[in-house]
Scaffold this motif. Structure first.
Motif, PDB file in Angstrom:
ATOM      1  N   THR A   5       4.999   2.701   9.214  1.00 32.05           N
ATOM      2  CA  THR A   5       5.176   1.679   8.607  1.00 32.05           C
ATOM      3  C   THR A   5       5.429   1.455   7.858  1.00 32.05           C
ATOM      4  OG1 THR A   5       6.865  -0.895   9.782  1.00 32.05           O
ATOM      5  CG2 THR A   5       3.720  -0.261   9.782  1.00 32.05           C
ATOM      6  N   TYR A   6       6.782   0.584   6.955  1.00 33.60           N
ATOM      7  CA  TYR A   6       6.737  -0.110   5.549  1.00 33.60           C
ATOM      8  C   TYR A   6       6.319  -1.456   5.302  1.00 33.60           C
ATOM      9  CZ  TYR A   6       8.644  -1.501   1.246  1.00 33.60           C
ATOM     10  OH  TYR A   6       8.855  -1.742  -0.324  1.00 33.60           O
ATOM     11  N   VAL A   7       5.719  -2.359   5.088  1.00 35.08           N
ATOM     12  CA  VAL A   7       5.228  -3.516   4.945  1.00 35.08           C
ATOM     13  C   VAL A   7       4.903  -4.058   4.236  1.00 35.08           C
ATOM     14  CG1 VAL A   7       3.347  -5.235   6.134  1.00 35.08           C
ATOM     15  CG2 VAL A   7       3.334  -2.501   6.842  1.00 35.08           C
ATOM     16  N   VAL A   8       6.407  -5.246   4.145  1.00 35.23           N
ATOM     17  CA  VAL A   8       6.374  -6.746   3.023  1.00 35.23           C
ATOM     18  C   VAL A   8       5.099  -7.619   3.283  1.00 35.23           C
ATOM     19  CG1 VAL A   8       8.170  -7.836   1.992  1.00 35.23           C
ATOM     20  CG2 VAL A   8       8.491  -5.338   3.016  1.00 35.23           C
ATOM     21  N   ALA A   9       4.980  -8.563   2.341  1.00 34.88           N
ATOM     22  CA  ALA A   9       4.175  -9.647   2.870  1.00 34.88           C
ATOM     23  C   ALA A   9       4.039 -10.305   1.384  1.00 34.88           C
ATOM     24  CB  ALA A   9       2.634  -9.062   3.047  1.00 34.88           C
ATOM     25  N   ALA A  10       4.525 -11.374   2.250  1.00 43.73           N
ATOM     26  CA  ALA A  10       4.240 -12.540   1.553  1.00 43.73           C
ATOM     27  C   ALA A  10       2.634 -13.534   1.116  1.00 43.73           C
ATOM     28  CB  ALA A  10       5.020 -13.584   2.016  1.00 43.73           C
ATOM     29  N   VAL A  11       1.969 -14.138   0.117  1.00 44.26           N
ATOM     30  CA  VAL A  11       1.810 -14.115   0.071  1.00 44.26           C
ATOM     31  C   VAL A  11       2.019 -15.815  -1.076  1.00 44.26           C
ATOM     32  CG1 VAL A  11      -0.338 -12.802   0.130  1.00 44.26           C
ATOM     33  CG2 VAL A  11       1.195 -13.096  -2.070  1.00 44.26           C
ATOM     34  N   ARG A  12       0.660 -16.846  -0.564  1.00 45.23           N
ATOM     35  CA  ARG A  12       0.991 -18.127  -1.241  1.00 45.23           C
ATOM     36  C   ARG A  12       0.319 -18.262  -3.098  1.00 45.23           C
ATOM     37  NH1 ARG A  12       2.589 -23.263   1.825  1.00 45.23           N
ATOM     38  NH2 ARG A  12       3.434 -22.486   3.574  1.00 45.23           N
ATOM     39  N   GLU A  13      -0.659 -17.698  -2.871  1.00 43.64           N
ATOM     40  CA  GLU A  13      -1.503 -17.802  -4.094  1.00 43.64           C
ATOM     41  C   GLU A  13      -1.552 -16.331  -4.609  1.00 43.64           C
ATOM     42  OE1 GLU A  13      -2.652 -20.231  -5.533  1.00 43.64           O
ATOM     43  OE2 GLU A  13      -2.184 -21.480  -4.047  1.00 43.64           O
ATOM     44  N   SER A  14      -1.496 -15.705  -6.045  1.00 44.27           N
ATOM     45  CA  SER A  14      -0.814 -14.451  -6.934  1.00 44.27           C
ATOM     46  C   SER A  14      -2.614 -14.169  -7.081  1.00 44.27           C
ATOM     47  CB  SER A  14      -0.998 -14.686  -8.510  1.00 44.27           C
ATOM     48  OG  SER A  14      -1.709 -15.856  -9.101  1.00 44.27           O
ATOM     49  N   ASP A  15      -3.552 -14.752  -6.501  1.00 47.18           N
ATOM     50  CA  ASP A  15      -5.448 -14.172  -6.745  1.00 47.18           C
ATOM     51  C   ASP A  15      -5.548 -13.134  -5.083  1.00 47.18           C
ATOM     52  OD1 ASP A  15      -5.572 -15.185  -9.090  1.00 47.18           O
ATOM     53  OD2 ASP A  15      -6.681 -17.409  -7.810  1.00 47.18           O
ATOM     54  N   ASN A  16      -4.167 -13.357  -4.030  1.00 44.68           N
ATOM     55  CA  ASN A  16      -4.130 -12.867  -3.459  1.00 44.68           C
ATOM     56  C   ASN A  16      -3.958 -11.429  -2.909  1.00 44.68           C
ATOM     57  OD1 ASN A  16      -6.606 -14.348  -1.812  1.00 44.68           O
ATOM     58  ND2 ASN A  16      -5.028 -15.956  -1.178  1.00 44.68           N
ATOM     59  N   VAL A  17      -3.092 -11.395  -4.025  1.00 46.05           N
ATOM     60  CA  VAL A  17      -2.313 -10.070  -3.562  1.00 46.05           C
ATOM     61  C   VAL A  17      -2.628  -8.478  -3.629  1.00 46.05           C
ATOM     62  CG1 VAL A  17      -0.260  -9.214  -5.578  1.00 46.05           C
ATOM     63  CG2 VAL A  17      -0.395 -11.443  -5.009  1.00 46.05           C
ATOM     64  N   GLN A  18      -3.630  -8.349  -4.703  1.00 48.79           N
ATOM     65  CA  GLN A  18      -4.646  -7.166  -4.318  1.00 48.79           C
ATOM     66  C   GLN A  18      -5.009  -7.036  -3.777  1.00 48.79           C
ATOM     67  OE1 GLN A  18      -4.174  -5.249  -6.365  1.00 48.79           O
ATOM     68  NE2 GLN A  18      -5.054  -3.370  -5.791  1.00 48.79           N
ATOM     69  N   LEU A  19      -5.546  -8.291  -2.813  1.00 44.85           N
ATOM     70  CA  LEU A  19      -6.010  -8.103  -1.280  1.00 44.85           C
ATOM     71  C   LEU A  19      -5.269  -7.900  -0.319  1.00 44.85           C
ATOM     72  CD1 LEU A  19      -9.180  -8.314   0.319  1.00 44.85           C
ATOM     73  CD2 LEU A  19      -8.323 -11.103   0.608  1.00 44.85           C
ATOM     74  N   VAL A  20      -4.334  -8.470   0.123  1.00 42.53           N
ATOM     75  CA  VAL A  20      -3.010  -7.666   0.813  1.00 42.53           C
ATOM     76  C   VAL A  20      -2.321  -6.251   0.633  1.00 42.53           C
ATOM     77  CG1 VAL A  20      -1.269  -8.672   1.965  1.00 42.53           C
ATOM     78  CG2 VAL A  20      -2.510 -10.236   1.137  1.00 42.53           C
ATOM     79  N   ARG A  21      -2.850  -5.681  -1.156  1.00 47.63           N
ATOM     80  CA  ARG A  21      -2.521  -4.814  -1.094  1.00 47.63           C
ATOM     81  C   ARG A  21      -2.834  -3.750  -0.367  1.00 47.63           C
ATOM     82  NH1 ARG A  21       2.165  -3.626  -4.007  1.00 47.63           N
ATOM     83  NH2 ARG A  21       3.221  -5.205  -5.504  1.00 47.63           N
ATOM     84  N   GLN A  22      -4.911  -3.655  -1.254  1.00 44.55           N
ATOM     85  CA  GLN A  22      -5.612  -3.292  -0.378  1.00 44.55           C
ATOM     86  C   GLN A  22      -5.310  -3.362   1.091  1.00 44.55           C
ATOM     87  OE1 GLN A  22      -8.924  -5.209  -2.073  1.00 44.55           O
ATOM     88  NE2 GLN A  22      -8.960  -3.739  -3.941  1.00 44.55           N
ATOM     89  N   SER A  23      -5.148  -3.889   1.997  1.00 47.49           N
ATOM     90  CA  SER A  23      -5.374  -4.074   2.727  1.00 47.49           C
ATOM     91  C   SER A  23      -4.040  -2.810   3.564  1.00 47.49           C
ATOM     92  CB  SER A  23      -4.938  -5.587   3.692  1.00 47.49           C
ATOM     93  OG  SER A  23      -5.834  -6.482   3.503  1.00 47.49           O
ATOM     94  N   GLY A  24      -3.334  -2.916   3.163  1.00 48.66           N
ATOM     95  CA  GLY A  24      -2.106  -2.138   3.735  1.00 48.66           C
ATOM     96  C   GLY A  24      -1.127  -2.587   3.326  1.00 48.66           C
ATOM     97  N   ALA A  25      -0.366  -3.234   2.635  1.00 48.58           N
ATOM     98  CA  ALA A  25       1.084  -3.596   2.757  1.00 48.58           C
ATOM     99  C   ALA A  25       1.102  -2.749   1.242  1.00 48.58           C
ATOM    100  CB  ALA A  25       1.084  -5.222   1.975  1.00 48.58           C
ATOM    101  N   ASP A  26       2.843  -2.427   1.804  1.00 47.93           N
ATOM    102  CA  ASP A  26       3.226  -1.886   0.951  1.00 47.93           C
ATOM    103  C   ASP A  26       4.019  -2.466  -0.540  1.00 47.93           C
ATOM    104  OD1 ASP A  26       3.706   1.314   1.958  1.00 47.93           O
ATOM    105  OD2 ASP A  26       4.554  -0.121   3.411  1.00 47.93           O
ATOM    106  N   SER A  27       4.553  -3.715   0.015  1.00 47.06           N
ATOM    107  CA  SER A  27       5.355  -4.687  -0.427  1.00 47.06           C
ATOM    108  C   SER A  27       4.845  -6.007  -0.600  1.00 47.06           C
ATOM    109  CB  SER A  27       6.689  -5.333  -0.554  1.00 47.06           C
ATOM    110  OG  SER A  27       7.175  -5.500  -2.210  1.00 47.06           O
ATOM    111  N   VAL A  28       4.274  -7.087  -2.057  1.00 48.86           N
ATOM    112  CA  VAL A  28       3.212  -7.899  -1.436  1.00 48.86           C
ATOM    113  C   VAL A  28       4.304  -9.214  -2.750  1.00 48.86           C
ATOM    114  CG1 VAL A  28       1.357  -9.469  -1.775  1.00 48.86           C
ATOM    115  CG2 VAL A  28       1.603  -7.298  -1.501  1.00 48.86           C
ATOM    116  N   VAL A  29       4.838 -10.392  -2.029  1.00 48.52           N
ATOM    117  CA  VAL A  29       5.459 -11.532  -3.118  1.00 48.52           C
ATOM    118  C   VAL A  29       4.900 -13.023  -3.098  1.00 48.52           C
ATOM    119  CG1 VAL A  29       7.769 -12.254  -2.795  1.00 48.52           C
ATOM    120  CG2 VAL A  29       7.655 -10.292  -1.842  1.00 48.52           C
ATOM    121  N   THR A  30       4.680 -12.916  -4.540  1.00 44.01           N
ATOM    122  CA  THR A  30       4.551 -14.666  -4.325  1.00 44.01           C
ATOM    123  C   THR A  30       5.225 -15.442  -4.000  1.00 44.01           C
ATOM    124  OG1 THR A  30       2.567 -12.714  -5.532  1.00 44.01           O
ATOM    125  CG2 THR A  30       2.254 -15.309  -5.793  1.00 44.01           C
TER     126      THR A  30
END
Length: 363
Positions: free
Chosen positions: A230-255
């Protein structure tokens, strides 16, 4: 196929829209109405007690207990005959008042039982049918401001509401999603069982908009484990967590915080530029950023030569800026990211895309 216990479990419970009231609320209301009918009948018999005769009493008198007894056996159609109306007006009251009350009492109780059973059965059937139809759907985790905006964008671009499932533990979000005509799975998306009930294994896309970045990471891990494709898009509050969310499996991360901050900074430096950026992010007015297929007649041309304002070219899954030398000439299979008028649906199909024979290719 869901079982009854799974449907009634409050954690991860599937709730479909268009349910007016709870069956238990209806049952309580009708029981109270039945008690009111009984109380009215008791009062009517008691105040008219001189017109009744108790054959089991030496004095043939009827007191309050006799009135309650007579009302219950009368409304339940038991009728032992030990207490009977003897006065003419009392018989008329029994015929034209107590008999309709008896019918209403029975219809109320029997109808309530049947309706509760039918309602629960319909709900189980609706959820079973809903589960069978859930394929290639979109799951939106979190129905706050970001989640509602994401759903609005999907609906405005052709995704049916029946193909969207909201996952949120909040009762407020449940009410808002139902008011918007969406199916809801009530529960915490960090629990795998909740995601299973939302049909994440068959989902085409998952949008994660939780209020906490740690919840976003855990939800992303669970989604990716249950559905690797599945294609996963995730929103995060802090830019420091972008890479962590990507490593968790998100295809696209929006800060979200960075995006808002940049828009504020642009608006401060240039109010005009800020208004243009806000226009691009606002649906249905002015300009829209969209992705579309390459038209056959556009093959071989430069991105800058097209009527649409091309800002990027997607080739073999890689995004190129319009000025990138790799996309100097457009080829079949390219997709264009363009700025176009909002009146034209961003993802609306256009004629003449793919499959046609180009000039010079005829046999």
């Amino acid at each position: 196929m869901p079982d009854v216990d799974a449907v009634q479990d409050t954690r991860g419970r599937v709730r479909l829209p268009a349910i007016a009231r709870s069956p238990f609320w209806e049952l309580t209301r009708r029981v109270l109405l039945a008690v009111a009918i009984l109380g009215f009948t008791v009062a009517l018999v008691y105040f008219d007690r001189p017109g009744y005769r108790d054959n089991a009493d030496p004095h043939h008198t009827v007191d309050l207990v006799d009135a309650i007894y007579y009302s219950t056996v009368t409304l339940s159609t038991t009728g032992y005959g030990d207490i009977a109306p003897v006065a003419q007006h009392t018989r008329l009251i029994n015929a034209f008042v107590l008999t309709p009350l008896r019918i209403a009492f029975l219809v109320l109780l029997i109808g309530t039982t049947l309706e509760v059973l039918a309602t629960q059965g319909r709900e189980v059937f609706r959820i079973a049918r809903w589960r069978r139809s859930m394929d290639d759907h979109v799951i939106v985790i979190g129905y706050g401001t970001k989640g509602r905006s994401a759903v609005d964008t999907l609906v405005n671009n052709g995704i049916k509401k029946e193909q969207i499932v909201v996952v949120d533990p909040s009762t407020t979000a449940l009410g808002e999603a139902h008011a918007d005509g969406l199916a809801v799975v009530t529960g915490d998306a960090t629990r795998r069982e909740v995601l299973r009930r939302a049909g994440v294994a068959q989902a085409k896309q998952v949008i994660i908009t939780t209020d906490r970045d740690d919840s976003t990471v855990l939800a992303t891990l669970n989604v990716r484990q249950l559905n690797p494709d599945t294609y996963v898009v995730a929103a995060v509050r802090e830019s420091d967590n972008v890479q962590l969310v990507r490593q968790s499996g998100a295809d696209s991360v929006v800060t979200s915080s960075d995006a808002v901050g940049r828009l504020l900074g642009l608006s401060s430096l240039s109010p005009t530029l800020g208004s243009v950026m806000e226009d691009l992010l606002t649906y249905g007015e002015g300009l829209e950023v969209a992705e579309r297929d390459l038209l056959v007649q556009e093959v071989g041309k430069q991105p800058q030569a097209l009527p649409d304002q091309v800002i990027a070219v997607v080739r073999d899954g890689v995004v190129h800026r319009y000025f990138d030398p790799a996309v100097t000439q457009l080829v079949r299979g390219d997709r264009l990211v363009v700025v176009r008028p909002a009146e034209e649906l961003p993802w609306a199909p256009r004629p003449g895309t793919h499959g046609e024979t180009l000039p010079g290719e005829e046999d």
